[in-house]
Design an enzyme around this catalytic site. Structure first.
Site, PDB file in Angstrom:
ATOM      1  N   ASN A   1       0.729  -1.156   0.062  1.00  0.00           N
ATOM      2  CA  ASN A   1       0.260   0.073   0.086  1.00  0.00           C
ATOM      3  C   ASN A   1       0.885   1.442  -0.061  1.00  0.00           C
ATOM      4  OD1 ASN A   1      -2.403   1.823   0.550  1.00  0.00           O
ATOM      5  ND2 ASN A   1      -1.295   1.909   2.584  1.00  0.00           N
TER       6      ASN A   1
ATOM      7  N   TYR B   1       4.760   8.580 -11.535  1.00  0.00           N
ATOM      8  CA  TYR B   1       3.863   7.646 -10.754  1.00  0.00           C
ATOM      9  C   TYR B   1       2.956   6.802 -11.498  1.00  0.00           C
ATOM     10  CZ  TYR B   1       0.093   7.076  -6.980  1.00  0.00           C
ATOM     11  OH  TYR B   1      -0.643   6.435  -5.808  1.00  0.00           O
TER      12      TYR B   1
END
Length: 255
Positions: A90, A155
């Site tokens: 995560n 990203y």
């Protein structure tokens, strides 16, 4: 969810908004939790809160970009707890800016956290799952990796890579009873989104624009993620692997 009670789960980025929600849900399901984060004070606060709720929680201060540190920590967890059944990758990091304003040094930072870090966890945890007879991996990717996102080029590349990696590892490990799936949040009201939007009137316009673009007319909340993650980590998802699931209020639905 069936089969979660007593399982050992490692969750990275545990002290952030989504991570905290995931950890809370796992504790509610009776999971033996290893909460990993690089931020010591928020991690300590999270663990204390979960223990008050009766959770069996082990804090793990960890830089996921350091392979040697990850390998040592995983070996210690496996030795102490006897097994690792669930891995949730995560942890994430980014700073919003147009690609042509970024530098190779910035690329390295984004790649280290968002792609190299999860690779480190997979390489060290999955062998323990195989040795234990199987396991579940849930990678928190992003809709930025599915459809792109302005201001998040590197990203997006990392999250797209994580999606492709998840599908490939799912194929490689299917016969070893290790299921690997990816969950892709859409715009979610977290510190990362607030840093992306920025402060003041301009940031508020971005924030409202994102909200209005979502068919459900609200941003995602961290609490919108744990249900699907708990499901994919449970015995209810034993025949599901290599899948990519968007949690975006319908923003990126497509046929």
């Amino acid at each position: 969810m069936r089969g979660l009670r007593g399982r050992v789960a490692v969750v990275t980025g545990a002290a952030g908004g989504i991570g905290r929600a995931l950890c809370t849900r796992f504790v509610e399901e009776g999971v033996r939790l290893v909460a990993a984060d690089i931020a010591e004070a928020p991690l300590e606060e999270l663990v204390a809160a979960l223990r008050v709720q009766g959770g069996e929680v082990r804090p793990l201060l960890l830089d996921i970009t350091d392979y040697a540190a990850v390998a040592a920590a995983v070996e210690e967890v496996a030795a102490d707890l006897g097994r690792i059944d669930i891995l949730v990758n995560n942890a994430g990091w980014d700073v919003a800016k147009p690609f042509l304003e970024t530098t190779p040094e910035f690329w390295d930072q984004v790649i280290a956290v968002n792609l190299r870090g999860p690779l480190n966890l997979h390489r060290t945890v999955v062998p323990h799952m195989i040795a234990g007879g199987g396991g579940k991996v849930v990678n928190i990717a992003s809709d930025a990796g599915r459809v792109g996102s302005s201001g998040e080029s590197v990203y997006s590349a990392c999250k797209g890579g994580l999606i492709a990696f998840s599908k490939t590892l799912a194929r490689e490990c299917a016969r070893r009873n290790v299921q690997v799936n990816a969950v892709c949040p859409g715009p979610t009201d977290t510190a990362l989104l607030r840093s992306f939007a920025g402060e003041g009137e301009f940031g508020q316009k971005i924030y409202e624009g994102l909200r209005n673009a979502i068919p459900m007319k609200r941003l995602g909340q961290p609490e919108d993620l744990p249900g699907i993650v708990a499901f994919l980590a449970s015995d209810d998802a034993n025949f599901i692997t290599g899948q990519v699931i968007s949690v975006s209020g319908g923003l990126t639905m497509h046929g």
